[in-house]
Design a protein around this motif. Structure first.
Motif, PDB file in Angstrom:
ATOM      1  N   GLY A  27      11.890   3.937  -4.476  1.00 49.59           N
ATOM      2  CA  GLY A  27      10.748   4.267  -3.633  1.00 49.59           C
ATOM      3  C   GLY A  27       9.909   3.074  -3.250  1.00 49.59           C
ATOM      4  N   ALA A  28      10.493   1.864  -3.231  1.00 47.36           N
ATOM      5  CA  ALA A  28       9.726   0.672  -2.895  1.00 47.36           C
ATOM      6  C   ALA A  28      10.552  -0.236  -2.002  1.00 47.36           C
ATOM      7  N   PHE A  29       9.840  -0.945  -1.120  1.00 49.55           N
ATOM      8  CA  PHE A  29      10.491  -1.922  -0.244  1.00 49.55           C
ATOM      9  C   PHE A  29       9.434  -2.832   0.374  1.00 49.55           C
ATOM     10  N   GLY A  30       9.729  -4.124   0.438  1.00 49.57           N
ATOM     11  CA  GLY A  30       8.966  -5.042   1.258  1.00 49.57           C
ATOM     12  C   GLY A  30       7.578  -5.395   0.781  1.00 49.57           C
TER      13      GLY A  30
ATOM     14  N   ARG B  39       0.837  -1.201   0.000  1.00 53.50           N
ATOM     15  CA  ARG B  39       0.000   0.000   0.000  1.00 53.50           C
ATOM     16  C   ARG B  39       0.879   1.262   0.000  1.00 53.50           C
ATOM     17  N   ALA B  40       1.967   1.245   0.782  1.00 53.47           N
ATOM     18  CA  ALA B  40       2.881   2.388   0.803  1.00 53.47           C
ATOM     19  C   ALA B  40       3.617   2.534  -0.525  1.00 53.47           C
ATOM     20  N   ASN B  41       4.034   1.413  -1.112  1.00 55.66           N
ATOM     21  CA  ASN B  41       4.754   1.453  -2.382  1.00 55.66           C
ATOM     22  C   ASN B  41       3.917   2.068  -3.495  1.00 55.66           C
ATOM     23  N   ALA B  42       2.608   1.836  -3.456  1.00 60.36           N
ATOM     24  CA  ALA B  42       1.744   2.305  -4.536  1.00 60.36           C
ATOM     25  C   ALA B  42       1.851   3.809  -4.742  1.00 60.36           C
ATOM     26  N   THR B  43       2.118   4.548  -3.684  1.00 59.80           N
ATOM     27  CA  THR B  43       2.190   6.008  -3.786  1.00 59.80           C
ATOM     28  C   THR B  43       3.616   6.537  -3.863  1.00 59.80           C
ATOM     29  N   SER B  44       4.607   5.651  -3.841  1.00 63.36           N
ATOM     30  CA  SER B  44       5.988   6.127  -3.853  1.00 63.36           C
ATOM     31  C   SER B  44       6.884   5.440  -4.877  1.00 63.36           C
ATOM     32  N   ALA B  45       6.523   4.237  -5.321  1.00 62.88           N
ATOM     33  CA  ALA B  45       7.401   3.491  -6.223  1.00 62.88           C
ATOM     34  C   ALA B  45       7.395   4.092  -7.614  1.00 62.88           C
ATOM     35  N   VAL B  46       8.566   4.176  -8.206  1.00 68.43           N
ATOM     36  CA  VAL B  46       8.706   4.717  -9.550  1.00 68.43           C
ATOM     37  C   VAL B  46       9.702   3.880 -10.339  1.00 68.43           C
ATOM     38  N   ILE B  47       9.478   3.813 -11.647  1.00 70.26           N
ATOM     39  CA  ILE B  47      10.437   3.219 -12.582  1.00 70.26           C
ATOM     40  C   ILE B  47      11.506   4.253 -12.882  1.00 70.26           C
ATOM     41  N   VAL B  48      12.758   3.820 -12.931  1.00 68.02           N
ATOM     42  CA  VAL B  48      13.831   4.720 -13.329  1.00 68.02           C
ATOM     43  C   VAL B  48      14.477   4.197 -14.605  1.00 68.02           C
ATOM     44  N   GLY B  49      14.960   5.126 -15.403  1.00 73.03           N
ATOM     45  CA  GLY B  49      15.563   4.745 -16.666  1.00 73.03           C
ATOM     46  C   GLY B  49      14.535   4.125 -17.588  1.00 73.03           C
ATOM     47  N   GLU B  50      14.997   3.366 -18.540  1.00 73.10           N
ATOM     48  CA  GLU B  50      14.114   2.672 -19.479  1.00 73.10           C
ATOM     49  C   GLU B  50      13.764   1.299 -18.923  1.00 73.10           C
ATOM     50  N   GLY B  51      13.084   1.295 -17.786  1.00 78.32           N
ATOM     51  CA  GLY B  51      12.744   0.048 -17.123  1.00 78.32           C
ATOM     52  C   GLY B  51      13.902  -0.584 -16.389  1.00 78.32           C
ATOM     53  N   ALA B  52      15.000   0.179 -16.194  1.00 84.69           N
ATOM     54  CA  ALA B  52      16.232  -0.403 -15.659  1.00 84.69           C
ATOM     55  C   ALA B  52      16.198  -0.627 -14.156  1.00 84.69           C
ATOM     56  N   GLY B  53      15.263  -0.013 -13.460  1.00 83.67           N
ATOM     57  CA  GLY B  53      15.219  -0.188 -12.017  1.00 83.67           C
ATOM     58  C   GLY B  53      13.990   0.467 -11.430  1.00 83.67           C
ATOM     59  N   ILE B  54      13.860   0.342 -10.116  1.00 90.99           N
ATOM     60  CA  ILE B  54      12.770   1.009  -9.402  1.00 90.99           C
ATOM     61  C   ILE B  54      13.339   1.699  -8.173  1.00 90.99           C
TER      62      ILE B  54
ATOM     63  N   PHE C 209      16.014 -12.979   0.385  1.00 88.48           N
ATOM     64  CA  PHE C 209      15.320 -11.930  -0.354  1.00 88.48           C
ATOM     65  C   PHE C 209      15.424 -10.620   0.421  1.00 88.48           C
ATOM     66  N   ASN C 210      16.493  -9.917   0.157  1.00 88.18           N
ATOM     67  CA  ASN C 210      16.801  -8.688   0.874  1.00 88.18           C
ATOM     68  C   ASN C 210      15.696  -7.643   0.728  1.00 88.18           C
ATOM     69  N   PHE C 211      14.970  -7.688  -0.383  1.00 88.39           N
ATOM     70  CA  PHE C 211      13.882  -6.735  -0.610  1.00 88.39           C
ATOM     71  C   PHE C 211      12.793  -6.893   0.444  1.00 88.39           C
ATOM     72  N   TYR C 212      12.719  -8.064   1.075  1.00 91.31           N
ATOM     73  CA  TYR C 212      11.706  -8.330   2.103  1.00 91.31           C
ATOM     74  C   TYR C 212      12.333  -8.513   3.487  1.00 91.31           C
ATOM     75  N   ASN C 213      13.531  -7.998   3.671  1.00 86.45           N
ATOM     76  CA  ASN C 213      14.233  -8.086   4.946  1.00 86.45           C
ATOM     77  C   ASN C 213      13.385  -7.450   6.057  1.00 86.45           C
ATOM     78  N   PRO C 214      12.882  -8.246   7.013  1.00 87.52           N
ATOM     79  CA  PRO C 214      12.016  -7.662   8.034  1.00 87.52           C
ATOM     80  C   PRO C 214      12.743  -6.711   8.970  1.00 87.52           C
ATOM     81  N   ALA C 215      14.072  -6.798   8.987  1.00 85.44           N
ATOM     82  CA  ALA C 215      14.850  -5.907   9.839  1.00 85.44           C
ATOM     83  C   ALA C 215      15.380  -4.703   9.069  1.00 85.44           C
ATOM     84  N   GLY C 216      15.027  -4.608   7.783  1.00 85.30           N
ATOM     85  CA  GLY C 216      15.579  -3.552   6.941  1.00 85.30           C
ATOM     86  C   GLY C 216      14.551  -2.530   6.531  1.00 85.30           C
ATOM     87  N   SER C 217      14.938  -1.757   5.545  1.00 83.01           N
ATOM     88  CA  SER C 217      14.090  -0.708   4.982  1.00 83.01           C
ATOM     89  C   SER C 217      14.636  -0.376   3.605  1.00 83.01           C
ATOM     90  N   GLU C 218      13.937   0.509   2.910  1.00 83.90           N
ATOM     91  CA  GLU C 218      14.434   0.938   1.602  1.00 83.90           C
ATOM     92  C   GLU C 218      15.836   1.496   1.713  1.00 83.90           C
TER      93      GLU C 218
END
Length: 466
Positions: A157-160, A140-155, A217-226
């Motif tokens: 503003g998203a985490f977890g 839900r948080a990612n929906a308002t902050s996640a963005v594509i960067v470059g020509e689809g090369a990355g994202i 899966f570091n993207f879902y690290n419960p002890a981490g953040s973006e």
């Protein structure tokens, strides 16, 4: 979004514009994101069923509380939660025309290539995907902050959670969003398994390549953040145990989130040379040793890696038959010989259901090189797993057809594939990844956050065993 996140996102966006020459795409509004958990599921699919009643509404999916009696927990082979379900219809080469609107080119081709043996047993549709509450919140948080960067090369503003639960923008931008949702989809935090891959020859003969795999899966690290991602989505290790000619080899991958900042990092350990080397070719259409030329590096996990060699187009939503809730294929003790047919998996052990999918097509850019000139993805609208993939050669002919044989891992909970199957229509051979029914355990999931030195190049030689 807190100030720290705003500063980080702003700096990353500025960097991506300077490097790529194109601005990052805006995210959706908070009012649009409020639909998640309402008329949309928490992961962005339509909550309601279809008008025909052949796809049911989503009512929460399968969770740990829904595990069948006798299931003890992660690592145990799954018990079938739907033992009473019966086949509603079996699609064959002779009656395929009646179901044409729900078939892909790849399924039609499989029916035509193997009319006497390949069939599609269709069961009632069960929308079993579910995710933990923290993944819902992050999505839900990612929906308002996640963005594509470059020509689809990355994202950024998203985490977890899924970065783009609500698709937006033009067709190319939506296509990138679908593929990135697949690339960073929920598959737990840490997972380990011992399993075998196999290339099945035209006469049905095969030999196993057995390995043990571990991933964090570091993207879902419960002890981490973006802010703590350090641009790594996941860490992956694979140690080959057999056959003897490959035993002792190992691969390490650090998969990156923003490939403008840093492409994938890969290393390989050669047991014969006892050396760890960088593996810069561990991507795109580099051949995979265990696949007997039936799978490329970016075929792994149905699709992985960089998007930069293709032009991408979102082609909308369809209702099609896809492999789903495939518990019979992964029952403890089922012999591999019973699963593997001469030309394809034993259809009596497969389960197909009608589901909504996102359709994305990738066309090779002029001047770029890849053995696949065109690829068409069918991505589950609930779980964001790519479940079917049609791949075409340079002559425009359908060449390879990939199946992701999905099921719900109710201990997570979440839907992931049990087996990945790669069919070469021209060579009349196929390749299967993930056979583990003859192993004492299946995938083991934990929320453990490892010491990242474990996933370092220096650990490859120490942990590899010839």
């Amino acid at each position: 979004m807190n100030n720290k996140k705003n500063v980080l996102l702003g700096s990353l966006l500025a960097f991506s514009v300077s490097v790529s020459g194109s601005p990052a795409m805006a995210a959706v509004s908070s009012s649009e994101a409020a639909r998640l958990g309402q008329d949309l599921t928490p992961f962005g699919s339509v909550r309601a069923g279809n008008a025909a009643g052949t796809i049911p509404p989503w009512t929460g999916g399968l969770t740990p509380e829904d595990a069948p009696a006798g299931y003890r927990g992660s690592g145990q082979h799954h018990l079938n939660p739907f033992p009473e379900d019966q086949v509603l219809v079996t699609i064959t080469a002779s009656n395929a025309g009646q179901y044409d609107e729900f078939l892909t080119d790849g399924l039609r081709a499989m029916l035509a290539a193997y009319p006497a043996t390949f069939r599609i047993p269709v069961y009632q549709s069960r929308r079993t995907h579910a995710v933990p509450e923290r993944v819902e919140d992050n999505t839900r948080a990612n929906a308002t902050s996640a963005v594509i960067v470059g020509e689809g090369a990355g994202i950024d503003g998203a985490f977890g959670g899924y970065p783009f639960p609500i698709l937006h923008g033009n067709n190319e931008e939506k296509a990138w969003q679908v593929i990135w949702n697949h690339l960073v989809r929920w598959r737990g935090v840490s997972v380990a398994r011992r399993s075998s891959d196999v290339a099945v020859q035209t006469d049905g003969d095969y030999s196993l390549t057995t390995s043990r795999q571990e991933a964090f899966f570091n993207f879902y690290n419960p002890a981490g953040s973006e802010a703590t991602l350090d641009n790594v989505i996941f860490y992956y290790l694979s140690f080959t145990e057999s056959p003897p000619r490959l035993a002792g080899g190992a691969i390490l991958v650090h998969e990156t989130l923003n490939q403008i900042i840093n492409p994938r990092n890969g290393w390989a350990y050669n047991a014969g040379q006892r050396r760890v080397r960088r593996a810069p070719d561990l991507g795109y259409d580099a051949p995979v040793a265990a696949a007997d030329n039936l799978r490329t590096a970016d075929d792994t996990d149905i699709f992985n890696g960089a998007l930069d060699r293709y032009n991408w187009e979102y082609q909308g939503m369809r209702e099609i038959y896809v492999p789903y809730n495939n518990y019979l294929l992964s029952q403890a003790g089922t012999p591999h010989s019973e699963i593997l047919g001469v030309a394809h998996l034993n259809p009596d052990l497969t389960r197909w259901e009608l589901h909504r999918v996102h359709v994305v097509e990738a066309t090779l850019k002029e001047g770029e090189r890849h053995i696949y000139a065109r690829r068409r993805f069918y991505v589950d609208a609930d779980s964001w797993n790519t479940l079917l993939l049609d791949q075409y050669d340079g002559r425009g002919e359908l060449w390879r057809v990939t199946f992701g044989m999905a099921k719900n891992y109710y201990e997570l909970p979440g839907v992931w594939t049990a087996l990945d199957v790669y069919h070469d229509l021209q060579a009349r051979r196929y390749h299967v990844v993930g056979l583990d029914t003859e192993e004492p355990t299946t995938r083991e999931f934990t929320d453990e956050v490892p010491n990242l030195r474990y996933y370092s190049p220096s650990s490859l030689r120490r942990m590899s065993v010839r």
